[in-house]
Design an enzyme around this catalytic site. Structure first.
Site, PDB file in Angstrom:
ATOM      1  N   GLU A  41      -2.899  -1.894   5.103  1.00 16.08           N
ATOM      2  CA  GLU A  41      -2.017  -1.723   3.945  1.00 16.08           C
ATOM      3  C   GLU A  41      -1.086  -2.928   3.929  1.00 16.08           C
ATOM      4  O   GLU A  41      -0.144  -2.997   4.703  1.00 16.08           O
ATOM      5  CB  GLU A  41      -1.237  -0.410   4.077  1.00 16.08           C
ATOM      6  CG  GLU A  41      -0.543  -0.056   2.786  1.00 16.08           C
ATOM      7  CD  GLU A  41      -0.116   1.402   2.697  1.00 16.08           C
ATOM      8  OE1 GLU A  41      -0.688   2.255   3.398  1.00 16.08           O
ATOM      9  OE2 GLU A  41       0.806   1.663   1.908  1.00 16.08           O
ATOM     10  N   ASP A  70      -3.591   3.728  -3.774  1.00 16.30           N
ATOM     11  CA  ASP A  70      -2.232   3.576  -3.281  1.00 16.30           C
ATOM     12  C   ASP A  70      -1.301   4.162  -4.337  1.00 16.30           C
ATOM     13  O   ASP A  70      -1.531   3.973  -5.536  1.00 16.30           O
ATOM     14  CB  ASP A  70      -1.889   2.101  -3.015  1.00 16.30           C
ATOM     15  CG  ASP A  70      -0.729   2.004  -2.035  1.00 16.30           C
ATOM     16  OD1 ASP A  70      -0.907   2.378  -0.867  1.00 16.30           O
ATOM     17  OD2 ASP A  70       0.370   1.588  -2.442  1.00 16.30           O
ATOM     18  N   HIS A 174      -0.294  11.364 -11.689  1.00 14.81           N
ATOM     19  CA  HIS A 174      -0.643   9.947 -11.643  1.00 14.81           C
ATOM     20  C   HIS A 174      -2.058   9.746 -11.071  1.00 14.81           C
ATOM     21  O   HIS A 174      -2.844   8.970 -11.576  1.00 14.81           O
ATOM     22  CB  HIS A 174       0.398   9.219 -10.783  1.00 14.81           C
ATOM     23  CG  HIS A 174       0.668   9.877  -9.451  1.00 14.81           C
ATOM     24  ND1 HIS A 174       0.929  11.224  -9.338  1.00 14.81           N
ATOM     25  CD2 HIS A 174       0.688   9.388  -8.172  1.00 14.81           C
ATOM     26  CE1 HIS A 174       1.111  11.533  -8.051  1.00 14.81           C
ATOM     27  NE2 HIS A 174       0.973  10.433  -7.339  1.00 14.81           N
TER      28      HIS A 174
HETATM   29  P1  IMP Z   1       0.269   6.017   0.040  1.00 15.12           P
HETATM   30  O1  IMP Z   1      -0.477   5.812  -1.230  1.00 15.12           O
HETATM   31  O2  IMP Z   1      -0.535   6.787   1.029  1.00 15.12           O
HETATM   32  O3  IMP Z   1       0.855   4.750   0.595  1.00 15.12           O
HETATM   33  O4  IMP Z   1       1.435   7.016  -0.327  1.00 15.12           O
HETATM   34  C1  IMP Z   1       2.722   6.654  -0.522  1.00 15.12           C
HETATM   35  C2  IMP Z   1       3.664   7.826  -0.374  1.00 15.12           C
HETATM   36  O5  IMP Z   1       4.055   8.230  -1.668  1.00 15.12           O
HETATM   37  C3  IMP Z   1       3.101   9.071   0.286  1.00 15.12           C
HETATM   38  O6  IMP Z   1       3.289   9.082   1.667  1.00 15.12           O
HETATM   39  C4  IMP Z   1       3.918  10.156  -0.346  1.00 15.12           C
HETATM   40  O7  IMP Z   1       5.123  10.305   0.341  1.00 15.12           O
HETATM   41  C5  IMP Z   1       4.183   9.603  -1.721  1.00 15.12           C
HETATM   42  N1  IMP Z   1       3.188  10.119  -2.679  1.00 15.12           N
HETATM   43  C6  IMP Z   1       2.148   9.458  -3.230  1.00 15.12           C
HETATM   44  N2  IMP Z   1       1.465  10.261  -4.048  1.00 15.12           N
HETATM   45  C7  IMP Z   1       2.091  11.448  -3.998  1.00 15.12           C
HETATM   46  C8  IMP Z   1       1.828  12.680  -4.612  1.00 15.12           C
HETATM   47  O8  IMP Z   1       0.873  12.900  -5.362  1.00 15.12           O
HETATM   48  N3  IMP Z   1       2.689  13.675  -4.325  1.00 15.12           N
HETATM   49  C9  IMP Z   1       3.760  13.509  -3.492  1.00 15.12           C
HETATM   50  N4  IMP Z   1       4.038  12.376  -2.873  1.00 15.12           N
HETATM   51  C10 IMP Z   1       3.199  11.350  -3.120  1.00 15.12           C
END
Ligand code: IMP
Length: 190
Positions: A41, A70, A174
């Site tokens: 990442e 992401d 999203h």
């Molecule tokens: P990543 O895409 O795994 O880097 O996620 C980033 C962070 O954003 C996650 O650890 C969550 O804390 C938050 N996040 C991303 N998508 C969601 C969602 O659909 N619901 C709640 N938190 C989210």
């Protein structure tokens, strides 16, 4: 509902994301194979660059077409913070301290963003972006989902994502948005 006839691999270590994606893509007749971890990442200010890099790396590693996602939460009055750093903020603060940080805000408007990148070996990756507008509630509520779900209320709803079923969240989220864009492209082009 269509029968599943196509497959795509999703590189993620997040089981919640995987379940959400499986349900969205099944509506397009696309089955999901889960691969462990999204790989490197990179640090960047935009989600799409992070997803594109990881998708390229994953398709090289697994020698097959993959998607990587992401996502992040962007608070309007904080110029988009925490955005791409959402995961770090969630892990270091937790929801209660995160909510305390927001008490002085005049507006609690926020946007969840998701970038899904698709890459096949030796092909330049593509990216599909999804958005869910809403606001941050004053307290955490609900037990479904993950991350910031208990504090995010999508526009027009009094319930948080964590108070909604997987299907309801997918319709408004999203991730549902970006995955539906990917699925439409995939069915027409692959
Ligand atoms: P990543 O895409 O795994 O880097 O996620 C980033 C962070 O954003 C996650 O650890 C969550 O804390 C938050 N996040 C991303 N998508 C969601 C969602 O659909 N619901 C709640 N938190 C989210």
């Amino acid at each position: 509902m269509q029968r599943s006839s196509r497959f795509v691999a999703f590189a993620t270590s997040n089981e919640h994301k995987s379940r959400e994606a499986e349900r969205v893509l099944s509506e397009f007749g696309i089955s999901l194979e889960r691969l462990p971890g999204k790989g490197t990442e990179i640090q960047a200010d935009d989600l799409s660059s992070i997803a594109l890099f990881a998708a390229k790396e994953a398709s090289r590693r697994y020698l097959k077409p993959v998607i990587v996602e992401d996502a992040g939460l962007f608070i309007d009055e904080l110029n988009g913070f925490p955005g791409p750093y959402s995961s770090y903020i969630y892990r270091t603060l937790g929801l209660e301290k995160f909510l305390q940080l927001l008490t002085s805000l005049r507006s609690r408007s926020a946007v969840f963003r998701s970038s899904v990148s698709y890459c096949a070996p030796n092909v330049e990756p593509l990216v599909f972006e999804g958005v869910s507008k809403g606001s941050i509630g004053s307290r955490a509520s609900g037990t479904y989902g993950f991350g910031f779900d208990p504090v995010f209320k999508p526009e027009g709803y009094e319930s948080t994502f964590a108070e909604m079923t997987l299907e309801q969240k997918n319709r408004l989220s999203h991730r549902g948005d970006s995955l539906r864009k990917f699925a439409r492209w995939f069915l027409q082009n692959e």
